[in-house]
Design a protein around this motif. Sequence first.
Motif, PDB file in Angstrom:
ATOM      1  N   ALA A  30      18.762  -2.820   0.017  1.00  0.00           N
ATOM      2  CA  ALA A  30      18.923  -3.962  -1.200  1.00  0.00           C
ATOM      3  C   ALA A  30      18.798  -5.440  -1.066  1.00  0.00           C
ATOM      4  O   ALA A  30      19.919  -5.488   0.180  1.00  0.00           O
ATOM      5  N   PHE A  31      18.289  -6.296  -1.255  1.00  0.00           N
ATOM      6  CA  PHE A  31      17.944  -7.641  -1.262  1.00  0.00           C
ATOM      7  C   PHE A  31      18.550  -8.509  -2.310  1.00  0.00           C
ATOM      8  O   PHE A  31      18.030  -7.790  -3.902  1.00  0.00           O
ATOM      9  N   THR A  32      18.903  -9.859  -2.158  1.00  0.00           N
ATOM     10  CA  THR A  32      19.052 -10.587  -2.931  1.00  0.00           C
ATOM     11  C   THR A  32      18.631 -11.851  -2.263  1.00  0.00           C
ATOM     12  O   THR A  32      17.433 -11.876  -1.618  1.00  0.00           O
ATOM     13  N   PHE A  33      18.085 -12.508  -3.501  1.00  0.00           N
ATOM     14  CA  PHE A  33      17.409 -14.477  -3.631  1.00  0.00           C
ATOM     15  C   PHE A  33      18.170 -14.955  -3.827  1.00  0.00           C
ATOM     16  O   PHE A  33      18.463 -14.830  -5.143  1.00  0.00           O
ATOM     17  N   GLU A  34      17.411 -16.584  -3.988  1.00  0.00           N
ATOM     18  CA  GLU A  34      18.520 -17.655  -3.823  1.00  0.00           C
ATOM     19  C   GLU A  34      17.443 -18.143  -4.980  1.00  0.00           C
ATOM     20  O   GLU A  34      16.095 -18.897  -4.604  1.00  0.00           O
ATOM     21  N   GLY A  35      17.947 -17.936  -6.681  1.00  0.00           N
ATOM     22  CA  GLY A  35      16.678 -17.968  -7.296  1.00  0.00           C
ATOM     23  C   GLY A  35      18.412 -18.838  -8.270  1.00  0.00           C
ATOM     24  O   GLY A  35      18.385 -20.272  -7.673  1.00  0.00           O
ATOM     25  N   PRO A  36      18.412 -17.781  -9.383  1.00  0.00           N
ATOM     26  CA  PRO A  36      19.158 -18.745 -10.566  1.00  0.00           C
ATOM     27  C   PRO A  36      20.829 -19.038  -9.913  1.00  0.00           C
ATOM     28  O   PRO A  36      21.753 -19.019 -11.072  1.00  0.00           O
ATOM     29  N   HIS A  37      20.463 -17.633  -9.290  1.00  0.00           N
ATOM     30  CA  HIS A  37      22.416 -17.137  -8.626  1.00  0.00           C
ATOM     31  C   HIS A  37      22.574 -17.300  -7.141  1.00  0.00           C
ATOM     32  O   HIS A  37      21.373 -16.948  -6.406  1.00  0.00           O
ATOM     33  N   ASP A  38      24.059 -17.367  -6.574  1.00  0.00           N
ATOM     34  CA  ASP A  38      23.700 -17.751  -5.334  1.00  0.00           C
ATOM     35  C   ASP A  38      23.491 -16.057  -4.588  1.00  0.00           C
ATOM     36  O   ASP A  38      24.204 -15.049  -5.038  1.00  0.00           O
ATOM     37  N   PRO A  39      23.091 -15.973  -3.538  1.00  0.00           N
ATOM     38  CA  PRO A  39      22.617 -14.893  -2.896  1.00  0.00           C
ATOM     39  C   PRO A  39      23.258 -13.833  -1.831  1.00  0.00           C
ATOM     40  O   PRO A  39      23.676 -12.259  -1.803  1.00  0.00           O
ATOM     41  N   PHE A  40      24.694 -14.470  -1.738  1.00  0.00           N
ATOM     42  CA  PHE A  40      25.571 -13.994  -0.774  1.00  0.00           C
ATOM     43  C   PHE A  40      26.811 -12.662  -1.703  1.00  0.00           C
ATOM     44  O   PHE A  40      27.496 -11.988  -1.391  1.00  0.00           O
ATOM     45  N   PHE A  41      26.937 -13.774  -3.112  1.00  0.00           N
ATOM     46  CA  PHE A  41      28.425 -12.971  -3.640  1.00  0.00           C
ATOM     47  C   PHE A  41      27.901 -11.883  -3.762  1.00  0.00           C
ATOM     48  O   PHE A  41      28.623 -10.641  -3.417  1.00  0.00           O
ATOM     49  N   PRO A  42      26.543 -11.415  -4.576  1.00  0.00           N
ATOM     50  CA  PRO A  42      26.261 -10.425  -4.638  1.00  0.00           C
ATOM     51  C   PRO A  42      25.853  -9.275  -3.876  1.00  0.00           C
ATOM     52  O   PRO A  42      26.599  -7.925  -3.783  1.00  0.00           O
ATOM     53  N   ILE A  43      25.841  -9.607  -2.272  1.00  0.00           N
ATOM     54  CA  ILE A  43      25.681  -8.865  -1.332  1.00  0.00           C
ATOM     55  C   ILE A  43      27.169  -8.090  -1.239  1.00  0.00           C
ATOM     56  O   ILE A  43      27.319  -7.034  -0.777  1.00  0.00           O
ATOM     57  N   ALA A  44      28.466  -8.845  -1.114  1.00  0.00           N
ATOM     58  CA  ALA A  44      29.435  -8.599  -0.703  1.00  0.00           C
ATOM     59  C   ALA A  44      30.298  -7.561  -2.174  1.00  0.00           C
ATOM     60  O   ALA A  44      30.788  -6.476  -1.643  1.00  0.00           O
ATOM     61  N   LEU A  45      29.721  -7.342  -3.299  1.00  0.00           N
ATOM     62  CA  LEU A  45      29.738  -6.671  -3.754  1.00  0.00           C
ATOM     63  C   LEU A  45      29.636  -5.752  -3.546  1.00  0.00           C
ATOM     64  O   LEU A  45      29.608  -4.227  -4.215  1.00  0.00           O
TER      65      LEU A  45
END
Length: 341
Positions: A30-45
């Motif tokens: 699963a991946f996040t991207f730096e758009g409207p939100h910080d990309p690192f916090f969801p990774i921790a959760l």
Amino acid sequence: MKVDAALLATELAATPAEAREIERLGYDGAFTFEGPHDPFFPIALAAEHTERIELATAIAIAFPRSPMQLANVGHDLQVFSKGRFILGLGSQIKPHIEKRFGATWVKPVARMRELVLALRAIWRCWNEGERLSFRGEFYTHTLMTPLFCPAKSPFGPPRVFLAGVARPMTAVAGEVADGLFVHPLNSPEFVRGTTLPALEEGFARAGKRRRDFEIACQALVVTGFTEEEMRHCEAATRMQLAFYGSTPQYKVVLDAHGWGDLQLELNRLSKQGQWAEMGNLIDDRMLAAFTVRAEPKDVAAGLRRRYGGLVDRLSLICHANPHQKRPEEWAEVVAACRDPL
């Protein structure tokens, strides 16, 4: 073939459930991207609420952050996820770096190369006890006292992936990174003609081998379980392609197909805010060149024809959000995509 999905939750509170569902459906990452939100916090959760899937930022914007900051975040997420984190970094483009982030844009290719080398030096200090002594053109790191040195990671440092489109940045990825994120605006022709030769150039500079490197390709998929879903997905994808095509740095992809003049028109319309008109300029030939358009049962075969032998993992980008609307049926598509291409 590994298959990844985007973490799309707009609220952090919704991330754990989404990450668990992505893992349950059989995705590899699963991946996040730096758009409207910080990309690192969801990774921790996501790391806290999953056990198997790899977790990546695809991508976090590098230049507004220092190597030390990125090293800290990468180290902590690697330990917390038990070795499942991939630090994906990208340069973005000059207007965003200067006008959105208020940061400095200078020599982006050379700077990205040095940033990754600085990261490696910091992690060697923490994990191997090497004296921190990095001096470069853009970054200097020579001080690390015991008070600020984290405990050694039992999983080693995270892998670093870079985003690259044009040859120079792609070559740097091949030289100093562990993997490449191929931009969603891609085609097999562009990957063969530009991406792979540039990576080989980077491999040669570093004495690396292709089998030690991972190519993660973001694939635009136009599909739907109903005609209405298909129409919505197609319209949204045309808009996404038009947005990408309006960016001067991505003109090289359009040039590979003889559509370079379209970039100038899309850029002009974007400055006028005529987003709907931009989407109308993406015709069926372009949709076929840059996406897989198929019924769900045929998506895996379309991806196999398109990317077989070219990439190691696919990030499926689909505006129909089928893994949310029809999860059990979509899980069959994911399983078929994971078969060797």
